[in-house]
Each structure stands twice: as structure tokens, then as C-alpha cells.
Design an enzyme around this catalytic site. Structure first.
Site, PDB file in Angstrom:
ATOM      1  N   HIS A  59      -6.544  -6.859  -0.228  1.00 58.73           N
ATOM      2  CA  HIS A  59      -6.625  -5.419  -0.478  1.00 58.73           C
ATOM      3  C   HIS A  59      -5.836  -5.074  -1.738  1.00 58.73           C
ATOM      4  O   HIS A  59      -4.822  -5.708  -2.038  1.00 58.73           O
ATOM      5  CB  HIS A  59      -6.069  -4.643   0.720  1.00 58.73           C
ATOM      6  CG  HIS A  59      -6.731  -5.003   2.020  1.00 58.73           C
ATOM      7  ND1 HIS A  59      -6.194  -5.938   2.887  1.00 58.73           N
ATOM      8  CD2 HIS A  59      -7.881  -4.574   2.572  1.00 58.73           C
ATOM      9  CE1 HIS A  59      -6.993  -6.060   3.937  1.00 58.73           C
ATOM     10  NE2 HIS A  59      -8.034  -5.251   3.771  1.00 58.73           N
ATOM     11  N   ASP A  70      -5.145 -12.497   3.712  1.00 59.94           N
ATOM     12  CA  ASP A  70      -6.342 -11.900   4.289  1.00 59.94           C
ATOM     13  C   ASP A  70      -7.600 -12.132   3.456  1.00 59.94           C
ATOM     14  O   ASP A  70      -8.672 -11.641   3.812  1.00 59.94           O
ATOM     15  CB  ASP A  70      -6.152 -10.408   4.567  1.00 59.94           C
ATOM     16  CG  ASP A  70      -5.277  -9.707   3.559  1.00 59.94           C
ATOM     17  OD1 ASP A  70      -4.971 -10.307   2.514  1.00 59.94           O
ATOM     18  OD2 ASP A  70      -4.889  -8.554   3.802  1.00 59.94           O
ATOM     19  N   ASP A  80      -3.097 -10.485  -2.127  1.00 58.39           N
ATOM     20  CA  ASP A  80      -3.608  -9.909  -0.889  1.00 58.39           C
ATOM     21  C   ASP A  80      -5.034  -9.426  -1.151  1.00 58.39           C
ATOM     22  O   ASP A  80      -5.357  -8.969  -2.250  1.00 58.39           O
ATOM     23  CB  ASP A  80      -2.724  -8.740  -0.466  1.00 58.39           C
ATOM     24  CG  ASP A  80      -3.048  -8.190   0.906  1.00 58.39           C
ATOM     25  OD1 ASP A  80      -2.308  -8.476   1.854  1.00 58.39           O
ATOM     26  OD2 ASP A  80      -4.051  -7.457   1.028  1.00 58.39           O
ATOM     27  N   HIS A  83       0.814  -1.225   0.000  1.00 53.56           N
ATOM     28  CA  HIS A  83       0.000   0.000   0.000  1.00 53.56           C
ATOM     29  C   HIS A  83       0.845   1.271   0.000  1.00 53.56           C
ATOM     30  O   HIS A  83       0.309   2.357  -0.252  1.00 53.56           O
ATOM     31  CB  HIS A  83      -0.919   0.037   1.227  1.00 53.56           C
ATOM     32  CG  HIS A  83      -1.987  -1.001   1.224  1.00 53.56           C
ATOM     33  ND1 HIS A  83      -2.794  -1.257   0.134  1.00 53.56           N
ATOM     34  CD2 HIS A  83      -2.389  -1.869   2.195  1.00 53.56           C
ATOM     35  CE1 HIS A  83      -3.633  -2.230   0.429  1.00 53.56           C
ATOM     36  NE2 HIS A  83      -3.412  -2.626   1.665  1.00 53.56           N
TER      37      HIS A  83
END
Length: 398
Positions: free
Chosen positions: A197, A283, A195, A158
Site C-alpha cells: 500500500h 503484503d 509495503d 498511512h
């Protein structure tokens, strides 16, 4: 002496490198409830009792401990990392941002941007995380190991050019890819980010760069809510080399398998990278508190198997794959999901039962659903765009 390790299909000996950095486990996100800073502000009605931050070392330690106790750790080749240098960071991040994080780290810590907290010494800890991914890349490219897993913390995908976001300080995978290109002479790198996200920082690093293929498969609108759309395909010379697969909440094994078979694998195969990097977050697992997906450890095993098989198949790649740990916040599931991936990379299989596997595999709606299929179909069009761009570039080079 009894061993829990069973012979696998991989070549004998230490063919998979492994990075584990104890300092990363000391990365301090401060007290919070989930990801929200704790405290009391009565005039605003704020009452948040302190708890451990959700981006804690516990999931990573449990994965490392499971590897050790079941015996698979003995089959991996420990790789000695180094901290990244400021010059390494400046291949992507701005000088102002790097200096700002260093100043906060020397004083009392702070937030690198948006929900990216760190304590005193957090700058140096983040350097080790970047350096661990670079060490894994170096070992693979030098031929010391065939592939590698970097169990690093803090995560990185991120982190943007001038700010940290979503628990990430510096962009580990992007910087590892740039190191492979600028220092090791690799021309083409593929990044696969599973991931849950969106890998916004990695996307930003290579959005106009046709030498890096970025493919992100994630939960639509989760974090960051404003990025990761199918329409984001790159800019300038990079158009076609950025592919997003924003799956709807509630997606399970069927959706991820279809996304891999119809988008991820065809895109990477067409691109013909010399190195594959994986932003390896867990996740999207069914019990994760920060998502609403339904994957099991078997899902991650399948994705790793298909991607490693493709790396082995491609003459340009010759099996070279590095997985860098990202998110994953279920202390129950991360160890088993991580073990599944590392088993695939290393070859040997251990006799470890995942106690959650059978129940999760029987969840309703694990099969591909119509609304999920529609998203994947839209993303398939971007594989066609990529192939067109590759064909045009080859034609212009003749």
C-alpha cells in the site's frame, strides 16, 4: 549443542539490532470481518459476524517465533526501546490530533480517523511502536549495531498529520527520520517503502522537504486509492524528492526487480543518504489477502540484499539501515518473508525451508510484463528529475 545457524558473509558478532515489543502484540483493533467492523443492522441489510481483525498480532508473533525456534534470534542484539514522547509526535502530528487520540484511548478507544481502530490504552501502545523505531535508529547511528529490524505494531506509514489511516495511528518511520535529523544531526535520510500500500503518511511528512528522499513501490490504486501516483513528485523545495512506483495488480518478481534496478537503487545512490529507513511490509506476498501481487520470500530477500549492499557501498551511509515492520497479513508467508530480510541484515543464514517458495516462483507472469514496464519507465523519468534537482542544488551551493 546443535545449531541451525550457518556462517554467512557478514561480520561476526551481534551486528544487527532487533526490537520486539510485547505490548504491541496487545494492540486491540476490535472484532471485525477483515477490516470491516462487525455487527447487525437489519434495516440496512448489514450482517457481519465477528472475527479477528485482519491487522492482528498473529503474523508478527509467528515471525518472532520462527526467529527464536530456528536460532537466528540468538544472533541478533536485542534493543531496549522506550515509548515515544509527545514532543516526538509533534515533530509531525498536530497537537489536536495527538490530544484526540489520547482522550479516546483513556475512555474506550475508537477510530483515529479512517480504518484505524484501537482500544483502551491504544495511545500508549502506539507510543511504544514509534519509540521502537526510534530506538533502532539510535542504536544504528550510535554505532552499537550496523543495522536493525524493528518488529513493531501498530504500523505507521498511512498515518497523516491530523488523522490515522489504514490501521496506522502515528507515523513510525517519518517520526524516526525526523528524530534522526532533529536529535542525532543526520542531514539526509532515504525512505524506501515496499509495503504493497502507498506510504501516504510518510509522503505527506516530507513532500516539500529535499532532505528526505521518499521512494514508494506499491500496488496502483489499492490504498489509499487517491495517492501514490507517478506524477506526485513533491512540492516547493521538495520537487523531485518523492518518487512513486505504482505497479499494476498482478506484478511479480520481474516487475519488482526491474523497479528496484531502474528506479529505487539509482535514486538512493544519487541522493547519497546518511541513513536508509525501510517501511518493511510483506503484503505484496503472493498469498496476502489484502493485495493481488505475487512476490515470494526470495523477492524480499533480493530487495533487502540490494538495498543493504547499496548502504554498504555509499560512503555517506556506511551500511546504516533500519527496517521498520509495516503490513503483511498472510500468516503463512510473513514469517518466511521476514526471516529472509533479517537473514540479509544479520549475515548468518539458517536452514529453514520456505514451503511456498517453489510454487510461487513458478506462477505464470512472474516475469516483467509490457504494461508493468511502462509504469517503471514513467517512474524512471523522476529519477532523472531527482538528479537534476541535486545537480542544481550543488551548483547553487558553490
Amino acid at each position: 549443542m546443535e545449531t541451525n545457524v550457518q556462517a554467512g558473509s557478514g561480520a561476526p558478532g551481534h551486528r544487527t539490532g532487533y526490537v520486539f515489543i510485547e505490548r504491541g502484540m496487545w494492540h486491540d483493533c476490535g472484532p471485525s470481518l477483515g477490516w470491516q467492523p462487525s455487527g447487525i443492522r437489519e434495516q440496512d441489510g448489514l450482517y457481519i459476524q465477528p472475527d479477528q481483525h485482519i491487522e492482528s498480532p498473529e503474523t508478527k508473533r509467528r515471525l518472532h517465533n520462527l526467529l527464536a525456534v530456528c536460532g537466528l534470534l540468538d544472533e541478533l542484539l536485542p534493543l531496549k526501546p522506550r515509548p515515544a514522547t509527545v514532543d516526538d509526535l509533534l515533530r509531525f502530528h498536530t497537537r489536536e490530533y495527538v490530544d484526540r487520540v489520547k482522550q479516546m484511548s483513556d475512555f474506550q478507544g475508537g477510530d483515529a480517523g479512517e480504518v484505524a481502530p484501537f482500544g483502551v490504552g491504544g495511545f500508549e501502545t502506539a507510543l511504544w511502536s514509534v519509540g521502537g523505531c526510534i530506538a533502532a535508529v539510535d542504536a544504528v547511528l550510535a554505532g552499537h549495531v550496523k543495522n536493525a529490524y524493528a518488529l513493531v505494531r501498530p504500523p505507521g506509514h498511512h498515518a497523516e498529520r491530523d488523522r490515522g489511516r489504514g490501521f496506522c495511528i502515528f507515523s513510525n518511520v517519518a517520526l524516526a527520520a525526523l528524530h534522526a535529523q532533529k536529535v542525532r544531526g543526520v542531514k539526509k535520510v532515504a525512505v524506501v517503502d515496499w509495503d504493497v500500500h502507498h506510504g501516504n503518511g510518510t509522503q505527506q511528512a516530507f513532500y516539500d522537504d529535499p532532505s528526505v528522499l521518499m521512494v514508494s513501490i506499491h500496488q496502483d490504486g489499492l490504498y489509499p486509492a487517491e495517492t501514490g501516483k507517478v506524477a506526485e513528485t513533491g512540492s516547493g523545495a521538495g520537487v523531485g524528492f518523492n518518487i512513486n512506483i505504482p505497479l499494476p495488480p498482478g506484478s511479480g518478481n520481474g516487475a519488482y526487480e526491474a523497479a528496484f534496478e531502474r528506479v529505487v537503487l539509482p535514486a538512493v545512490r544519487a541522493f547519497e543518504p546518511e541513513l536508509i529507513l525501510v517501511s518493511c511490509g510483506f503484503d505484496a506476498a503472493a498469498l496476502d489477502p489484502l493485495s493481488t501481487m505475487m512476490l515470494s520470500s526470495a523477492s524480499f530477500r533480493k530487495m533487502a540484499t540490494r538495498l543493504q549492499s547499496l548502504a554498504d557501498e555509499l560512503p555517506s551511509c556506511r551500511g546504516r539501515l533500519v527496517a521498520c515492520h509495516e503490513g503483511g497479513y498472510s500468516v503463512s508467508m510473513v514469517p518466511f518473508c521476514g526471516l529472509a530480510v533479517i537473514e540479509v541484515l544479520s549475515g548468518p543464514k539458517v536452514n529453514v525451508m520456505d514451503p511456498y517458495l517453489e510454487e510461487i516462483e513458478q506462477y505464470p507472469y512472474q516475469a516483467l510484463q509490457v504494461h508493468q514496464d511502462a509504469v517503471i519507465t514513467r517512474a524512471e523519468a523522476n529519477v532523472a528529475l531527482l538528479k537534476s534537482r541535486l545537480a542544481n542544488s550543488e551548483g547553487s551551493a558553490v
